[in-house]
Design an enzyme around this catalytic site. Structure first.
Site, PDB file in Angstrom:
ATOM      1  N   CYS A 160     -31.292  48.965  -3.717  1.00 31.52           N
ATOM      2  CA  CYS A 160     -32.475  48.137  -3.416  1.00 31.52           C
ATOM      3  C   CYS A 160     -32.609  47.932  -1.911  1.00 31.52           C
ATOM      4  N   ASN A 168     -20.830  47.043   4.432  1.00 32.46           N
ATOM      5  CA  ASN A 168     -19.470  47.543   4.690  1.00 32.46           C
ATOM      6  C   ASN A 168     -19.179  48.831   3.914  1.00 32.46           C
ATOM      7  N   ASP A 195     -17.777  43.334   6.530  1.00 33.27           N
ATOM      8  CA  ASP A 195     -17.703  42.688   5.216  1.00 33.27           C
ATOM      9  C   ASP A 195     -18.167  41.238   5.360  1.00 33.27           C
ATOM     10  N   ILE A 196     -19.134  40.836   4.561  1.00 33.01           N
ATOM     11  CA  ILE A 196     -19.646  39.471   4.725  1.00 33.01           C
ATOM     12  C   ILE A 196     -18.677  38.412   4.187  1.00 33.01           C
ATOM     13  N   THR A 210     -30.271  37.342 -10.784  1.00 32.12           N
ATOM     14  CA  THR A 210     -30.552  38.278 -11.868  1.00 32.12           C
ATOM     15  C   THR A 210     -31.096  37.557 -13.088  1.00 32.12           C
ATOM     16  N   SER A 243     -21.567  38.453 -18.440  1.00 32.19           N
ATOM     17  CA  SER A 243     -20.444  39.226 -17.872  1.00 32.19           C
ATOM     18  C   SER A 243     -19.906  38.436 -16.683  1.00 32.19           C
ATOM     19  N   TYR A 246     -19.738  39.516 -13.792  1.00 31.01           N
ATOM     20  CA  TYR A 246     -20.716  39.764 -12.721  1.00 31.01           C
ATOM     21  C   TYR A 246     -21.880  38.774 -12.821  1.00 31.01           C
ATOM     22  N   HIS A 247     -22.487  38.699 -14.018  1.00 35.21           N
ATOM     23  CA  HIS A 247     -23.645  37.808 -14.152  1.00 35.21           C
ATOM     24  C   HIS A 247     -23.233  36.356 -13.856  1.00 35.21           C
ATOM     25  N   LYS A 280     -23.420  35.383 -10.239  1.00 36.24           N
ATOM     26  CA  LYS A 280     -24.772  35.049  -9.763  1.00 36.24           C
ATOM     27  C   LYS A 280     -25.100  33.586 -10.063  1.00 36.24           C
ATOM     28  N   GLN A 293     -33.880  38.855 -10.576  1.00 35.30           N
ATOM     29  CA  GLN A 293     -34.468  40.177 -10.738  1.00 35.30           C
ATOM     30  C   GLN A 293     -34.034  40.800 -12.063  1.00 35.30           C
ATOM     31  N   VAL A 346     -27.822  54.665 -26.998  1.00 32.92           N
ATOM     32  CA  VAL A 346     -28.260  53.301 -27.300  1.00 32.92           C
ATOM     33  C   VAL A 346     -27.050  52.537 -27.828  1.00 32.92           C
ATOM     34  N   ARG A 397     -20.387  46.051 -25.297  1.00 32.40           N
ATOM     35  CA  ARG A 397     -20.556  44.713 -24.718  1.00 32.40           C
ATOM     36  C   ARG A 397     -20.615  43.671 -25.825  1.00 32.40           C
TER      37      ARG A 397
HETATM   38  P1  NAD Z   1     -25.910  48.430  -4.595  1.00 32.98           P
HETATM   39  O1  NAD Z   1     -24.511  48.353  -5.073  1.00 32.98           O
HETATM   40  O2  NAD Z   1     -26.592  49.748  -4.600  1.00 32.98           O
HETATM   41  O3  NAD Z   1     -26.020  47.826  -3.111  1.00 32.98           O
HETATM   42  C1  NAD Z   1     -25.267  46.737  -2.671  1.00 32.98           C
HETATM   43  C2  NAD Z   1     -24.876  46.989  -1.218  1.00 32.98           C
HETATM   44  O4  NAD Z   1     -24.154  45.863  -0.735  1.00 32.98           O
HETATM   45  C3  NAD Z   1     -23.974  48.210  -1.064  1.00 32.98           C
HETATM   46  O5  NAD Z   1     -24.446  49.065  -0.054  1.00 32.98           O
HETATM   47  C4  NAD Z   1     -22.611  47.609  -0.711  1.00 32.98           C
HETATM   48  O6  NAD Z   1     -21.842  48.456   0.111  1.00 32.98           O
HETATM   49  C5  NAD Z   1     -23.005  46.303  -0.038  1.00 32.98           C
HETATM   50  N1  NAD Z   1     -21.985  45.253  -0.150  1.00 32.98           N
HETATM   51  C6  NAD Z   1     -21.416  44.760  -1.288  1.00 32.98           C
HETATM   52  N2  NAD Z   1     -20.509  43.821  -0.989  1.00 32.98           N
HETATM   53  C7  NAD Z   1     -20.505  43.694   0.370  1.00 32.98           C
HETATM   54  C8  NAD Z   1     -19.789  42.874   1.283  1.00 32.98           C
HETATM   55  N3  NAD Z   1     -18.875  42.027   0.855  1.00 32.98           N
HETATM   56  N4  NAD Z   1     -20.053  42.989   2.606  1.00 32.98           N
HETATM   57  C9  NAD Z   1     -20.995  43.872   3.065  1.00 32.98           C
HETATM   58  N5  NAD Z   1     -21.688  44.687   2.239  1.00 32.98           N
HETATM   59  C10 NAD Z   1     -21.449  44.595   0.895  1.00 32.98           C
HETATM   60  O7  NAD Z   1     -26.720  47.359  -5.464  1.00 32.98           O
HETATM   61  P2  NAD Z   1     -28.283  47.266  -5.746  1.00 32.98           P
HETATM   62  O8  NAD Z   1     -28.569  47.917  -7.035  1.00 32.98           O
HETATM   63  O9  NAD Z   1     -29.029  47.671  -4.538  1.00 32.98           O
HETATM   64  O10 NAD Z   1     -28.425  45.701  -5.958  1.00 32.98           O
HETATM   65  C11 NAD Z   1     -28.655  44.863  -4.829  1.00 32.98           C
HETATM   66  C12 NAD Z   1     -28.659  43.413  -5.263  1.00 32.98           C
HETATM   67  O11 NAD Z   1     -29.699  43.205  -6.220  1.00 32.98           O
HETATM   68  C13 NAD Z   1     -27.368  42.948  -5.925  1.00 32.98           C
HETATM   69  O12 NAD Z   1     -27.090  41.638  -5.522  1.00 32.98           O
HETATM   70  C14 NAD Z   1     -27.693  42.992  -7.400  1.00 32.98           C
HETATM   71  O13 NAD Z   1     -26.930  42.064  -8.093  1.00 32.98           O
HETATM   72  C15 NAD Z   1     -29.165  42.628  -7.405  1.00 32.98           C
HETATM   73  N6  NAD Z   1     -29.867  43.191  -8.559  1.00 32.98           N
HETATM   74  C16 NAD Z   1     -29.899  44.557  -8.748  1.00 32.98           C
HETATM   75  C17 NAD Z   1     -30.558  45.063  -9.853  1.00 32.98           C
HETATM   76  C18 NAD Z   1     -30.613  46.543 -10.142  1.00 32.98           C
HETATM   77  O14 NAD Z   1     -31.121  46.919 -11.210  1.00 32.98           O
HETATM   78  N7  NAD Z   1     -30.137  47.412  -9.255  1.00 32.98           N
HETATM   79  C19 NAD Z   1     -31.199  44.199 -10.740  1.00 32.98           C
HETATM   80  C20 NAD Z   1     -31.150  42.822 -10.507  1.00 32.98           C
HETATM   81  C21 NAD Z   1     -30.474  42.321  -9.404  1.00 32.98           C
HETATM   82  N1  USQ Z   2     -27.338  49.865 -22.517  1.00 37.71           N
HETATM   83  C1  USQ Z   2     -27.415  50.774 -23.551  1.00 37.71           C
HETATM   84  N2  USQ Z   2     -26.991  52.041 -23.302  1.00 37.71           N
HETATM   85  C2  USQ Z   2     -26.530  52.461 -22.105  1.00 37.71           C
HETATM   86  C3  USQ Z   2     -26.463  51.530 -21.042  1.00 37.71           C
HETATM   87  C4  USQ Z   2     -26.865  50.234 -21.285  1.00 37.71           C
HETATM   88  O1  USQ Z   2     -27.848  50.456 -24.657  1.00 37.71           O
HETATM   89  O2  USQ Z   2     -26.168  53.647 -21.970  1.00 37.71           O
HETATM   90  C5  USQ Z   2     -27.797  48.469 -22.732  1.00 37.71           C
HETATM   91  C6  USQ Z   2     -26.772  47.399 -22.372  1.00 37.71           C
HETATM   92  O3  USQ Z   2     -25.888  47.148 -23.446  1.00 37.71           O
HETATM   93  C7  USQ Z   2     -27.666  46.215 -22.029  1.00 37.71           C
HETATM   94  C8  USQ Z   2     -28.927  46.875 -21.461  1.00 37.71           C
HETATM   95  O4  USQ Z   2     -28.882  48.247 -21.858  1.00 37.71           O
HETATM   96  O5  USQ Z   2     -28.018  45.524 -23.187  1.00 37.71           O
HETATM   97  C9  USQ Z   2     -29.044  46.786 -19.945  1.00 37.71           C
HETATM   98  O6  USQ Z   2     -27.865  47.330 -19.368  1.00 37.71           O
HETATM   99  P1  USQ Z   2     -27.871  47.926 -17.877  1.00 37.71           P
HETATM  100  O7  USQ Z   2     -26.535  48.521 -17.607  1.00 37.71           O
HETATM  101  O8  USQ Z   2     -29.075  48.780 -17.668  1.00 37.71           O
HETATM  102  O9  USQ Z   2     -28.134  46.612 -17.017  1.00 37.71           O
HETATM  103  P2  USQ Z   2     -27.233  45.343 -16.740  1.00 37.71           P
HETATM  104  O10 USQ Z   2     -25.836  45.521 -17.101  1.00 37.71           O
HETATM  105  O11 USQ Z   2     -27.946  44.177 -17.352  1.00 37.71           O
HETATM  106  O12 USQ Z   2     -27.274  45.241 -15.162  1.00 37.71           O
HETATM  107  C10 USQ Z   2     -28.361  45.717 -14.377  1.00 37.71           C
HETATM  108  C11 USQ Z   2     -27.885  45.775 -12.937  1.00 37.71           C
HETATM  109  C12 USQ Z   2     -27.536  44.365 -12.480  1.00 37.71           C
HETATM  110  C13 USQ Z   2     -28.704  43.439 -12.683  1.00 37.71           C
HETATM  111  C14 USQ Z   2     -29.189  43.478 -14.131  1.00 37.71           C
HETATM  112  C15 USQ Z   2     -30.505  42.763 -14.313  1.00 37.71           C
HETATM  113  O13 USQ Z   2     -26.757  46.626 -12.831  1.00 37.71           O
HETATM  114  O14 USQ Z   2     -27.191  44.394 -11.111  1.00 37.71           O
HETATM  115  O15 USQ Z   2     -28.342  42.136 -12.374  1.00 37.71           O
HETATM  116  O16 USQ Z   2     -29.470  44.853 -14.496  1.00 37.71           O
HETATM  117  S1  USQ Z   2     -30.563  41.890 -15.838  1.00 37.71           S
HETATM  118  O17 USQ Z   2     -30.297  42.829 -16.921  1.00 37.71           O
HETATM  119  O18 USQ Z   2     -31.868  41.324 -15.929  1.00 37.71           O
HETATM  120  O19 USQ Z   2     -29.523  40.880 -15.777  1.00 37.71           O
END
Ligand code: NAD
Ligand code: USQ
Length: 405
Positions: free
Chosen positions: A12, A32, A74-75, A144, A179, A181-182, A185, A208, A254, A326
């Site tokens: 992103c 980083n 690194d932040i 998220t 999770s 991770y979630h 957030k 998002q 799926v 999951r």
């Molecule tokens: P990404 O992993 O592609 O990018 C994250 C970047 O942050 C990477 O370049 C990584 O090197 C950097 N980073 C991580 N920890 C760091 C640290 N401690 N210091 C400095 N840099 C660091 O992830 P993305 O898909 O671009 O997602 C960006 C943000 O958006 C995340 O916070 C994620 O949770 C959120 N988000 C993503 C999605 C999605 O579908 N990709 C959906 C919802 C929310």
């Molecule tokens: N899923 C499948 N098959 C697959 C992969 C995933 O059925 O091969 C299912 C998962 O079980 C889940 C759904 O698809 O129910 C979404 O999974 P995902 O891996 O696409 O997304 P998620 O784990 O939710 O995480 C992603 C991003 C994360 C962001 C989140 C937004 O990696 O950074 O926060 O989407 S949200 O889902 O709204 O929380």
């Protein structure tokens, strides 16, 4: 504006940095490169051949004449972060720099702890740095939709008005993340709310949905600017995985019944939402929450859509139902509000518009790079110590040199 993009080498962040740079803002990327190290650790790679950050930035500069400053570090290291904020003096900080994979955070204790320390400490450091060095700066934080989980009532944008025993209050919407991770957030959201309250900071938390697509006007200007497309079992999101599977004739994975419903948005809308939010900052002391997605789909609906669209393109697409690795509801009520960004001017791109060009065609174009062994899910939520294949130990001091090129 002067806008710092934390995590600007990621999926992103990279698209956002170029988009905002093209709009004339002064941009700094802070990263980083740990995301590239996670690929190395897991033995996976993006489908698209991304370049190193210095190489990408050089291409951008040559094409547009625009320079993007970089701060590598690194932040979670406060001294580094403070020096960066103090040196760049941003008007807005867009914070993408977190570990964002739910499966990664569920591998084992070490990965859960890493995820929460990286995310929660990074954000906490940032709050202190803003307070100390740039108190008027607007924090735009990526949260998220998964913070809310899947309650059996409509999901509001951040807050819900509740009447209880004859009294009424506007309270944070209940969080039921799925999770570690979630959960990180949710912890961030609490810390940001508190910092806005006690120090008068201004912040927007963007809950998002799942982002899809690789195509934005800027990254398609040159092959050297291409963005990530992750399809592996840990970092690959569901639509990317299904499109990569369709491209090489492997059945779509799926999980369970496929009734899991989530909010989705095109990467072109991610970058536009960030622009809208930067142009309309929160007030001092205000903590705002916007739900950032445009359409909702169940996983099975997505699989059926890709089967139909892929079929029209001559792909033979089959759908498999795997036991869900999951712990999540496989069929449930889901109705999440998402009007605040549209009220501020977002005009959504719909999946029907982006599926072929931004996903399926990209998967077909790079299909020779697809490793089918990356499709089987290797991380099970019910297991505390998953034996997912770890190819290389994470050794930041060595790897950072490697990934910088
Ligand atoms: P990404 O992993 O592609 O990018 C994250 C970047 O942050 C990477 O370049 C990584 O090197 C950097 N980073 C991580 N920890 C760091 C640290 N401690 N210091 C400095 N840099 C660091 O992830 P993305 O898909 O671009 O997602 C960006 C943000 O958006 C995340 O916070 C994620 O949770 C959120 N988000 C993503 C999605 C999605 O579908 N990709 C959906 C919802 C929310
Ligand atoms: N899923 C499948 N098959 C697959 C992969 C995933 O059925 O091969 C299912 C998962 O079980 C889940 C759904 O698809 O129910 C979404 O999974 P995902 O891996 O696409 O997304 P998620 O784990 O939710 O995480 C992603 C991003 C994360 C962001 C989140 C937004 O990696 O950074 O926060 O989407 S949200 O889902 O709204 O929380």
């Amino acid at each position: 504006m002067r806008i710092a993009i934390l995590g600007g080498d990621g999926y992103c962040g990279w698209a956002t940095a170029l988009y905002l740079s093209s709009k004339g803002h002064t941009i700094a990327i802070i990263d980083n490169f740990v995301r590239r190290q996670w690929d190395f650790e897991l033995g996976v790679q993006t489908l698209t051949p991304i370049r190193t950050l210095p190489e990408r930035l050089l291409v951008w500069q040559e094409l547009t004449g625009r320079t993007i400053e970089t701060f590598v570090g690194d932040i979670t290291d406060y001294d580094f972060l403070a020096a960066t904020i103090s040196g760049f003096q941003p008007d807005a900080i867009v914070h993408f720099a977190e570990q964002r994979s739910a499966p990664y955070s569920m591998i084992d204790r070490k990965h859960a702890v890493f995820t929460q320390v990286n995310n929660v400490v990074g954000t906490l450091n940032l709050l202190f740095a803003i307070r100390e060095l740039a108190p008027d700066c607007h924090l735009v934080k990526l949260g998220t939709m998964g913070e809310y989980g899947t309650p059996n009532i409509d999901i509001e944008e951040g807050f819900i008005t509740i009447e209880h025993n004859g009294r009424k209050d506007r309270l944070p919407f209940p969080k039921q993340p799925g999770s570690f991770y979630h959960l990180s957030k949710v912890h961030d959201s609490h810390n940001i709310t508190f910092a806005c309250k006690i120090w008068g900071l201004r912040a927007t938390d963007l809950n998002q949905g799942v982002v899809y697509g690789t195509v934005t006007d800027e990254v398609t200007m040159d092959e050297g600017l291409i963005n990530r497309f992750d399809y592996d079992d840990v970092f690959g999101t569901v639509l990317n995985r299904f499109c990569a599977q369709a491209a090489i004739g492997v059945p779509l994975t799926v999980y369970g019944k496929g009734g899991q419903t989530r909010g989705f948005l095109d990467i072109r809308d991610t970058v536009r939402c960030i622009e809208i939010v930067c142009n309309n900052p929160a007030d001092r002391g205000e903590f705002r929450v916007f739900n950032q997605f445009t359409e909702q789909f169940s996983v099975l609906e997505l699989a059926q859509l890709i089967k139909a669209v892929g079929g029209d393109l001559g792909l033979k697409v089959q759908i498999d139902h795997l036991p869900d690795p999951r712990v999540e509801a496989e069929s449930h009520y889901y109705n999440a509000k998402h009007s605040k960004l549209e009220d501020l001017g977002l005009e959504p791109h719909l999946l029907s518009d982006g599926l072929v060009n931004s996903l399926i065609n990209v998967a077909i174009r790079y299909r020779d790079r697809i490793d089918p062994s990356m499709f089987a899910p290797q991380v099970n939520w019910r297991v505390a110590n998953n034996e997912r294949r770890i190819v290389n130990a994470l050794r930041p001091e060595l790897l950072s040199e490697k990934v910088r090129g």
